[in-house]
Design an enzyme around this catalytic site. Structure first.
Site, PDB file in Angstrom:
ATOM      1  N   LYS A 102       0.702 -47.678 -93.417  1.00 27.56           N
ATOM      2  CA  LYS A 102      -0.067 -48.763 -92.800  1.00 27.56           C
ATOM      3  C   LYS A 102      -1.269 -48.230 -92.020  1.00 27.56           C
ATOM      4  CE  LYS A 102       0.808 -52.638 -89.609  1.00 27.56           C
ATOM      5  NZ  LYS A 102       1.890 -53.301 -88.843  1.00 27.56           N
ATOM      6  N   ASP A 150       2.417 -56.336 -78.151  1.00 23.43           N
ATOM      7  CA  ASP A 150       3.380 -55.979 -79.183  1.00 23.43           C
ATOM      8  C   ASP A 150       3.410 -54.457 -79.272  1.00 23.43           C
ATOM      9  OD1 ASP A 150       4.900 -55.618 -81.417  1.00 23.43           O
ATOM     10  OD2 ASP A 150       3.419 -56.376 -82.833  1.00 23.43           O
ATOM     11  N   GLU A 208      -0.108 -59.890 -85.366  1.00 24.54           N
ATOM     12  CA  GLU A 208       1.227 -59.620 -84.842  1.00 24.54           C
ATOM     13  C   GLU A 208       1.477 -60.196 -83.448  1.00 24.54           C
ATOM     14  OE1 GLU A 208       1.349 -55.419 -85.466  1.00 24.54           O
ATOM     15  OE2 GLU A 208       1.795 -55.623 -87.598  1.00 24.54           O
ATOM     16  N   ASP A 218       7.416 -58.857 -91.355  1.00 23.20           N
ATOM     17  CA  ASP A 218       6.759 -58.005 -90.366  1.00 23.20           C
ATOM     18  C   ASP A 218       6.643 -56.627 -91.010  1.00 23.20           C
ATOM     19  OD1 ASP A 218       5.851 -56.582 -88.247  1.00 23.20           O
ATOM     20  OD2 ASP A 218       7.584 -56.915 -86.956  1.00 23.20           O
TER      21      ASP A 218
END
Length: 336
Positions: free
Chosen positions: A86, A217, A192, A26
Site C-alpha cells: 500500500k 486513525d 479512513e 479496510d
C-alpha cells in the site's frame, strides 16, 4: 482496525439478486479487514477464522499465497515476501517516498521500474518476476472476496474500500484498478478517518447545531487524521493529513531498539546490530523475524498488563562464539 469499516446499505429484492452482496473492506498497510452491514456492521472472519488478514503475498510451488500463510515465510525468505504494498501503490519509481523506502531498506524485496512500462511505472520483484503494486493488491483483495463469499454463502460483487486521507487521485485510481482485477465493482472509496467516524455513528446524529470533530486513525503502518464539520448527520471534511511512516510497526521497532539497548548494557562492548549483520543470511532472516514477532507480542501484552517478557534464546552469539540469550522484562511505564 475493524472500526474503520464503513456502514453502507443497498436495496433489497430484485436489485440485491442482480448485484450480489456488497462488503466493506479496510485495505490496510499491515492487515486487511472486511465486514458487512446488517443491523450493525459485522466483521467477517477469513478462511483461517481470523478477523485480520495480513496484507502479505508470496509465491510457493507455482502459486501465490496470501495472508497469514504468506507472512510465515517472511522469516525464511523476506526477499520473496511482499508486505506494505500500500505504501507504493499509485506512486512512480522516482517518487521521493519510494526512493526513501529503497534508500533506507524499509522492505527486503526489490523495487524497480517496470521493464515494460514508462519511466513513471513501478514494479516489485517476486520469484524473479516483475509485478505491479496493483497486481499484488488485487491478490489480497481476491482472497478477501473468496473468504467473504465462503463466510456469507453467496456471491460478493461490490465493495466499499477505505483509503488513507492523503491518497491522491493516482493512488485512488490504482486502488480501484486493483479491486477491479480482483473482481469487485467499487461502490465508493472512503477516507479512513471518515469511515472511522461513520462506524462510531456520527452520521446517525440529528443534532441541528454545527459541530467540529477531530478523527485520527492510527494503523499498523500509517497515521491519518481528518477534521469534520457535522450537522444533522451530514458532514464535510474540512482538513486532512497523515504520516505514512507512523504506525504500530514503528512502535514495534522502538521496542526492538529498547531491547537491544538493554542487551548492550548487560554485555558491555557488545554491538547487537553488528552481530546480527554477521549472521548467515538464513539465520539473520530468522532472527529478525523472531524479533519482530516478539516485539509485537510484547506491545499487545502491555496494552493490558503492567509487564511483558521479551525472550530470544540461543540465536545470537558474540565475537567469541558465546551465546547471548535475550531475556528482558519491559514495564508499561518504560513502554509509554
Amino acid at each position: 482496525m475493524g472500526n474503520r469499516l464503513t456502514s453502507f446499505l443497498f436495496g433489497k429484492g430484485e436489485r440485491e439478486r442482480k448485484i450480489g452482496k456488497a462488503i466493506g473492506i479496510d485495505l490496510g498497510t499491515t492487515n486487511t479487514v472486511f465486514g458487512i452491514k446488517r443491523v450493525h456492521t459485522e466483521i467477517l472472519k477469513n478462511a483461517e477464522q481470523e478477523e485480520l488478514t495480513p496484507s502479505c503475498v508470496t509465491y510457493r510451488n507455482k502459486e501465490y499465497i496470501v495472508g497469514r500463510a504468506a507472512l510465515a515465510w517472511r522469516k525464511q525468505d523476506p526477499e520473496n515476501t511482499i508486505v506494505s504494498i500500500k505504501r507504493i501503490i499509485g506512486r512512480s519509481f522516482n517518487n521521493e517516498e519510494v526512493q526513501k523506502i529503497i534508500r533506507e531498506h524499509k522492505v527486503s524485496y526489490q523495487i524497480k521500474p517496470l521493464s515494460s512500462g514508462t519511466e513513471q511505472s513501478i514494479a516489485v520483484v517476486l520469484n524473479g518476476q516483475e509485478h505491479t503494486p496493483e497486481f499484488i493488491s488485487a491478490l489480497i483483495l481476491k482472497k478477501i472476496k473468496q473468504d467473504a463469499e465462503k463466510a456469507l454463502g453467496e456471491k460478493v460483487t461490490h465493495a466499499v474500500i477505505t483509503v488513507p486521507s492523503y491518497f491522491d487521485d493516482k493512488q485512488k485510481h490504482a486502488t480501484r484498478a486493483a479491486a477491479a482485477q480482483a473482481g469487485f465493482k467499487v461502490q465508493r472509496l472512503l477516507p479512513e478517518p471518515t469511515a472511522a467516524a461513520i462506524s462510531f455513528g456520527v452520521d446517525q446524529t440529528r443534532d441541528k447545531s454545527i459541530n467540529t470533530i477531530l478523527v485520527y486513525d492510527f494503523g499498523g503502518g500509517t497515521f491519518d487524521i481528518s477534521v469534520l464539520t457535522m450537522v444533522e448527520g451530514q458532514f464535510i471534511e474540512q482538513a486532512k493529513g497523515g504520516d505514512m511512516w507512523l504506525g504500530g510497526n514503528d512502535i514495534d521497532n522502538l521496542l526492538v531498539e529498547h531491547v537491544f539497548g538493554l542487551i548492550e548494557k548487560e554485555y558491555p562492548g557488545v554491538k547487537v546490530k553488528e552481530l546480527i549483520e554477521k549472521l548467515p543470511p538464513e539465520m539473520k532472516n530468522r532472527f529478525l523475524g523472531e524479533v519482530r514477532e516478539k516485539a509485537e507480542r510484547a506491545k499487545i501484552q502491555l496494552s493490558e498488563q503492567e509487564t511483558a517478557y521479551f525472550d530470544l534464546l540461543g540465536m545470537l552469539k558474540d565475537e567469541e562464539g558465546n551465546i547471548l540469550n535475550i531475556e528482558v522484562e519491559i514495564t508499561r511505564r518504560e513502554f509509554e
